[in-house]
Design a protein around this motif. Structure first.
Motif, short mmCIF file in Angstrom:
data_model
loop_
_atom_site.label_atom_id
_atom_site.label_comp_id
_atom_site.label_asym_id
_atom_site.label_seq_id
_atom_site.Cartn_x
_atom_site.Cartn_y
_atom_site.Cartn_z
N ALA A 220 1.06 -1.31 -0.33
CA ALA A 220 0.05 0.06 -0.23
C ALA A 220 0.81 1.20 -0.29
O ALA A 220 0.36 1.81 -0.85
N PHE A 221 1.98 1.66 1.11
CA PHE A 221 2.66 2.22 1.04
C PHE A 221 3.70 2.55 -0.13
O PHE A 221 3.86 3.61 -0.71
N ALA A 222 4.20 1.23 -0.91
CA ALA A 222 4.83 1.74 -1.69
C ALA A 222 4.18 1.77 -3.00
O ALA A 222 5.11 2.76 -3.72
N ASP A 223 2.66 1.53 -3.26
CA ASP A 223 2.58 1.93 -4.14
C ASP A 223 1.98 3.44 -4.65
O ASP A 223 2.20 4.13 -5.19
N ALA A 224 1.68 3.73 -3.18
CA ALA A 224 1.04 5.54 -2.77
C ALA A 224 2.41 6.46 -3.34
O ALA A 224 2.33 6.96 -3.94
N TYR A 225 3.49 5.88 -2.82
CA TYR A 225 4.73 7.05 -2.84
C TYR A 225 5.48 6.36 -4.05
O TYR A 225 6.53 7.49 -4.47
N ARG A 226 5.03 4.99 -4.89
CA ARG A 226 5.51 4.98 -6.12
C ARG A 226 7.29 4.52 -5.87
O ARG A 226 8.97 4.50 -6.78
N ALA A 227 7.46 3.39 -4.60
CA ALA A 227 8.72 3.30 -4.19
C ALA A 227 8.99 2.19 -5.12
O ALA A 227 8.28 1.28 -5.24
N THR A 228 10.10 2.11 -6.42
CA THR A 228 10.86 1.19 -6.06
C THR A 228 11.76 0.41 -5.89
O THR A 228 12.06 -1.04 -6.25
N ARG A 229 12.23 0.69 -5.23
CA ARG A 229 13.52 -0.14 -5.05
C ARG A 229 13.63 -0.41 -3.08
O ARG A 229 13.88 1.21 -2.33
N THR A 230 15.13 -0.55 -3.11
CA THR A 230 15.52 -0.48 -1.36
C THR A 230 16.64 -1.04 -1.61
O THR A 230 17.18 -1.04 -2.25
N PRO A 231 17.34 0.40 0.00
CA PRO A 231 16.93 1.17 0.05
C PRO A 231 16.50 2.40 -0.90
O PRO A 231 16.80 2.47 -1.39
N GLU A 232 15.60 3.15 -0.22
CA GLU A 232 14.59 4.50 -0.99
C GLU A 232 13.83 4.92 0.26
O GLU A 232 13.44 5.23 0.93
N ALA A 233 14.77 6.05 0.17
CA ALA A 233 13.67 7.22 1.14
C ALA A 233 13.47 8.32 0.81
O ALA A 233 13.39 8.07 0.02
N PHE A 234 12.35 8.20 1.19
CA PHE A 234 10.76 9.77 1.07
C PHE A 234 11.28 10.46 2.66
O PHE A 234 10.81 9.92 3.83
N LEU A 235 11.53 11.48 2.78
CA LEU A 235 11.60 12.74 3.99
C LEU A 235 10.26 14.24 3.28
O LEU A 235 10.38 14.27 2.07
N MET A 236 9.78 13.78 4.24
CA MET A 236 8.59 14.57 4.51
C MET A 236 8.89 16.02 4.80
O MET A 236 9.88 16.07 6.26
N ASP A 237 8.12 16.84 4.39
CA ASP A 237 8.19 18.10 5.58
C ASP A 237 7.11 18.25 6.73
O ASP A 237 7.51 17.66 6.72
N ALA A 238 7.64 19.74 6.91
CA ALA A 238 5.90 20.53 7.82
C ALA A 238 4.90 19.94 7.54
O ALA A 238 4.16 19.72 8.66
N ASP A 239 4.86 20.00 5.99
CA ASP A 239 3.82 19.99 5.94
C ASP A 239 3.17 18.19 5.42
O ASP A 239 2.02 18.03 4.98
#
Length: 140
Positions: A64-83
């Protein structure tokens, strides 16, 4: 996104832990999601214990999360801002192998976001182990 069985994840582990520590110092949460279709709670817990991970971990059943963020590999980082918007996505740094000349993409992004700024590099191409979403991915 991490994998309990990906060879690249092990090569990156010390650098990932440094990034996680930097994020925690900046009051940013850290969560590792394990999205391979065959990940188990036991395998992920064992991996986290052996790697001495000091941040939250979770399974991502059904990707669910990999698809939502379109993650394809490991390791892969997603950094969110304050919003809660993605401020950086991609590789931890510029090489699978640790070296002084590596560009520390994620570490620089953490520093920028912790100051309320956008990272100079907001996206890089991740490289590592493909996230296996089903048994069909084993034969590709």
């Amino acid at each position: 996104f991490l994998s309990s069985s990906g060879p690249a994840d092990e090569l990156y582990m010390e650098r990932i832990k440094l990034c996680a520590a930097s994020a925690r110092e900046a009051n940013l949460g850290v969560l590792a999601l394990f999205s391979n279709y065959d990940e188990t709670a036991a395998a992920v817990s064992s991996f986290a214990a052996v790697a001495e991970l000091a941040f939250d971990i979770a399974l991502d059943p059904g990707n669910a999360f990999a698809d939502a963020y379109r993650a394809t590999r490991t390791p892969e980082a997603f950094l969110m801002d304050a919003d809660g918007k993605v401020a950086y996505t991609g590789a931890v740094d510029s090489s699978t192998w640790p070296a002084a000349e590596n560009l520390p993409f994620l570490m620089r992004a953490i520093a920028a976001v912790s100051k309320g700024e956008l990272p100079k590099i907001e996206r890089s191409l991740p490289f590592g182990t493909v996230i296996r979403r089903s048994a069909d991915d084993e034969t590709r």
